[in-house]
Write a protein that holds these residues in place. Structure first.
Motif, PDB file in Angstrom:
ATOM      1  N   SER A  99      13.307  17.488 -88.328  1.00 33.52           N
ATOM      2  CA  SER A  99      13.461  16.950 -86.984  1.00 33.52           C
ATOM      3  C   SER A  99      13.744  18.090 -86.013  1.00 33.52           C
ATOM      4  O   SER A  99      14.618  18.918 -86.257  1.00 33.52           O
ATOM      5  CB  SER A  99      14.600  15.937 -86.950  1.00 33.52           C
ATOM      6  OG  SER A  99      14.805  15.486 -85.636  1.00 33.52           O
ATOM      7  N   SER A 158      16.626  10.576 -84.706  1.00 30.56           N
ATOM      8  CA  SER A 158      16.051   9.935 -85.884  1.00 30.56           C
ATOM      9  C   SER A 158      14.917   8.989 -85.487  1.00 30.56           C
ATOM     10  O   SER A 158      14.634   8.041 -86.202  1.00 30.56           O
ATOM     11  CB  SER A 158      17.133   9.180 -86.646  1.00 30.56           C
ATOM     12  OG  SER A 158      17.705   8.187 -85.811  1.00 30.56           O
ATOM     13  N   TYR A 208      11.638   9.363 -85.456  1.00 29.60           N
ATOM     14  CA  TYR A 208      10.546   9.343 -86.416  1.00 29.60           C
ATOM     15  C   TYR A 208      10.959   8.632 -87.698  1.00 29.60           C
ATOM     16  O   TYR A 208      10.185   7.884 -88.272  1.00 29.60           O
ATOM     17  CB  TYR A 208      10.050  10.753 -86.729  1.00 29.60           C
ATOM     18  CG  TYR A 208       8.885  10.755 -87.692  1.00 29.60           C
ATOM     19  CD1 TYR A 208       7.625  10.335 -87.273  1.00 29.60           C
ATOM     20  CD2 TYR A 208       9.039  11.146 -89.007  1.00 29.60           C
ATOM     21  CE1 TYR A 208       6.555  10.302 -88.139  1.00 29.60           C
ATOM     22  CE2 TYR A 208       7.973  11.118 -89.884  1.00 29.60           C
ATOM     23  CZ  TYR A 208       6.739  10.700 -89.451  1.00 29.60           C
ATOM     24  OH  TYR A 208       5.682  10.665 -90.314  1.00 29.60           O
ATOM     25  N   GLN A 209      12.167   8.843 -88.135  1.00 27.51           N
ATOM     26  CA  GLN A 209      12.656   8.206 -89.358  1.00 27.51           C
ATOM     27  C   GLN A 209      12.631   6.682 -89.212  1.00 27.51           C
ATOM     28  O   GLN A 209      12.241   5.969 -90.132  1.00 27.51           O
ATOM     29  CB  GLN A 209      14.057   8.690 -89.676  1.00 27.51           C
ATOM     30  CG  GLN A 209      14.591   8.189 -90.997  1.00 27.51           C
ATOM     31  CD  GLN A 209      15.960   8.791 -91.300  1.00 27.51           C
ATOM     32  OE1 GLN A 209      16.595   9.382 -90.439  1.00 27.51           O
ATOM     33  NE2 GLN A 209      16.398   8.639 -92.521  1.00 27.51           N
ATOM     34  N   ARG A 210      13.018   6.160 -88.052  1.00 24.60           N
ATOM     35  CA  ARG A 210      12.987   4.715 -87.815  1.00 24.60           C
ATOM     36  C   ARG A 210      11.557   4.180 -87.835  1.00 24.60           C
ATOM     37  O   ARG A 210      11.279   3.133 -88.405  1.00 24.60           O
ATOM     38  CB  ARG A 210      13.646   4.375 -86.482  1.00 24.60           C
ATOM     39  CG  ARG A 210      15.158   4.413 -86.525  1.00 24.60           C
ATOM     40  CD  ARG A 210      15.759   3.761 -85.293  1.00 24.60           C
ATOM     41  NE  ARG A 210      15.301   4.329 -84.037  1.00 24.60           N
ATOM     42  CZ  ARG A 210      15.906   5.316 -83.390  1.00 24.60           C
ATOM     43  NH1 ARG A 210      17.000   5.862 -83.877  1.00 24.60           N
ATOM     44  NH2 ARG A 210      15.426   5.756 -82.249  1.00 24.60           N
ATOM     45  N   ALA A 212      10.156   4.197 -91.451  1.00 22.86           N
ATOM     46  CA  ALA A 212      10.700   3.104 -92.255  1.00 22.86           C
ATOM     47  C   ALA A 212      10.105   1.761 -91.862  1.00 22.86           C
ATOM     48  O   ALA A 212       9.896   0.900 -92.708  1.00 22.86           O
ATOM     49  CB  ALA A 212      12.219   3.061 -92.110  1.00 22.86           C
TER      50      ALA A 212
END
Length: 66
Positions: free
Chosen positions: A44, A49, A51-53, A56
């Motif tokens: 990152s 976060s 992109y992480q969300r 997922a």
């Protein structure tokens, strides 16, 4: 801050699976997720976060455990 590999937007992640690592903006990284080819090994750049969300919630890719 680096610019995205595909467009001129500011990058939020850096793909570590390619050499040299490639920066991606949130929009282009989201497009990869929706196409079924998410960047799974990344760093990152924004400290967030986002992109992480998205990964997922929108990926059909099986994520490795561990």
């Amino acid at each position: 801050m680096a610019d995205c590999t595909q467009c001129s937007a500011p990058a939020v992640i850096e793909d570590l699976d390619v050499q040299p690592p490639q920066p991606w903006c949130l929009g282009c990284a989201t497009t990869l997720v929706r196409a079924g080819d998410p960047v799974l090994n990344y760093r990152s750049l924004s400290g967030g976060s986002e992109y992480q969300r998205i990964l997922a919630g929108g990926s059909t890719q099986v994520l490795p455990f561990g």
